[in-house]
Scaffold this active site. Structure first.
Site, PDB file in Angstrom:
ATOM      1  N   HIS A  63     -43.347  52.736 118.565  1.00  0.00           N
ATOM      2  CA  HIS A  63     -44.237  53.738 117.986  1.00  0.00           C
ATOM      3  C   HIS A  63     -45.384  54.073 118.938  1.00  0.00           C
ATOM      4  CE1 HIS A  63     -42.811  52.830 113.607  1.00  0.00           C
ATOM      5  NE2 HIS A  63     -42.050  53.706 114.218  1.00  0.00           N
ATOM      6  N   HIS A  96     -37.713  48.153 116.084  1.00  0.00           N
ATOM      7  CA  HIS A  96     -38.046  47.848 114.693  1.00  0.00           C
ATOM      8  C   HIS A  96     -36.864  47.302 113.901  1.00  0.00           C
ATOM      9  CE1 HIS A  96     -40.732  51.160 116.085  1.00  0.00           C
ATOM     10  NE2 HIS A  96     -41.616  50.271 115.713  1.00  0.00           N
ATOM     11  N   CYS A 118     -36.531  43.829 118.305  1.00  0.00           N
ATOM     12  CA  CYS A 118     -37.365  42.718 118.758  1.00  0.00           C
ATOM     13  C   CYS A 118     -36.814  41.409 118.189  1.00  0.00           C
ATOM     14  CB  CYS A 118     -38.806  42.926 118.299  1.00  0.00           C
ATOM     15  SG  CYS A 118     -39.873  41.513 118.650  1.00  0.00           S
ATOM     16  N   GLU A 148     -39.242  49.116 110.127  1.00  0.00           N
ATOM     17  CA  GLU A 148     -38.941  47.678 110.126  1.00  0.00           C
ATOM     18  C   GLU A 148     -38.640  47.186 108.718  1.00  0.00           C
ATOM     19  OE1 GLU A 148     -41.117  43.411 110.695  1.00  0.00           O
ATOM     20  OE2 GLU A 148     -41.842  45.034 111.974  1.00  0.00           O
TER      21      GLU A 148
END
Length: 331
Positions: A63, A96, A118, A148
């Protein structure tokens, strides 16, 4: 929540130097890119290098407006859904994370995928699966609509309830109060999250905690650094995009920790000069998806207006790095 994370070296008690009488900048450290963001951005860059343009990316890889535009100029095409990707093409999943349904959709369209989720988000996904298999009700603390949260909840939609606001706490319904656990979005404010946990525990005294912290080390570290300097600041400027949850949390943390004012900006030119009226000390930090070049541009902008004295406030030294997505390790 634990105070230490693997790969993090405490910096001792932060010291703030400089003269109180002259204009100055307090620069937070840690700030900017975290290991997960670095890994995701490099994944898209590597995919472009190895496979050539175009490389499709589902949602924004991270983002940050500057990062997305830079990658778009190099040949990345950002889409909202896998259905927008031509069959058989290459698509990168953002940092995300995505739900199993998205993986299934990609397989049905014969898409080649690179999963840049991640690893700390992947950890929360695994926790959802673990506790769903044990038939727990899972209360996911996070912001409605965030990518997410959608990916995490998608691991077990029949077992996960989203808790965003205090009002949501009152709406929660569980089957067995002795089998309830809370998990969280990785980019939340630590204080806000624990406030929500306390509210949930009032309703469900047997509420279980996650096996380990869900809020990522980088989010926590950046908030700690801001807290260390906020009370000294007349103004705190946070470099980050409006859709960055962890960046927006830094503004909130700065204000709660004593800063007189705090604003979120993508670029230096977005700073309103009127914000500097009567300001002696400016705090500067950046969200975990922000390249440091944007912070340096802001420091230059401030220096031109008399804020050339910069003191770094260090609360931790981050040593964490993540291996590339498995799809890119061989190349």
């Amino acid at each position: 929540m634990s105070a230490a994370s693997p790969g993090i070296e405490p910096a001792g008690t932060p010291t703030i130097t400089g003269t109180a009488s002259g204009k100055r900048v307090l620069l937070a450290k840690p700030r900017g890119y975290c290991a997960g963001v670095d890994r995701a951005v490099i994944a898209v860059e590597k995919a472009l290098e190895v496979y050539g343009a175009p490389v499709y990316v589902r949602k924004e890889i991270v983002h940050n407006k500057h990062v997305v535009e830079t990658l778009r100029e190099r040949g990345a095409i950002f889409v909202d859904e896998t259905s927008e990707v031509p069959e058989g093409a290459l698509v990168v999943f953002s940092a995300h994370g995505v739900s199993p349904m998205v993986h299934q959709e990609a397989a049905e369209r014969n898409l080649r995928t690179i999963d840049a989720t991640c690893p700390l988000v992947t950890k929360v996904h695994k926790e959802v699966n673990r506790f769903a298999k044990d038939d727990y009700d899972i209360l996911l603390i996070g912001h409605e609509g965030h990518e997410e949260v959608e990916g995490t909840a998608g691991e077990a939609p029949d077992k996960v309830q989203l808790v965003d606001t205090a009002e949501d706490v009152d709406k929660v319904q569980v089957r067995d109060p002795s089998k309830v656990i809370w998990l969280s979005q990785t980019t939340l404010s630590v204080d806000e999250t624990m406030e929500r946990v306390d509210q949930l525990r009032e309703r469900f005294p047997e509420l279980a905690d996650p096996p380990s912290d869900d809020i990522c080390y980088a989010t926590t570290n950046r908030q700690v650094a801001v807290k260390a300097m906020a009370a000294e600041c007349d103004l705190v400027l946070v470099v980050g995009s409006k859709n960055s949850s962890n960046s927006k949390r830094l503004v909130e943390v700065a204000l709660k920790a004593g800063a007189r004012a705090s604003y979120l900006v993508d670029f230096a030119h977005e700073v309103d000069p009127s914000w500097l009226e009567g300001v002696t000390t400016v705090g500067v930090t950046s969200g975990a998806s922000v390249p440091d070049v944007l912070v340096m541009e802001l420091l230059d902008w401030l220096a031109e207006r008399g804020y050339a004295d910069v003191d770094e406030v260090t609360t931790a030294n981050e040593k964490i790095s993540f291996a590339p997505p498995k799809e890119l390790r061989k190349v």
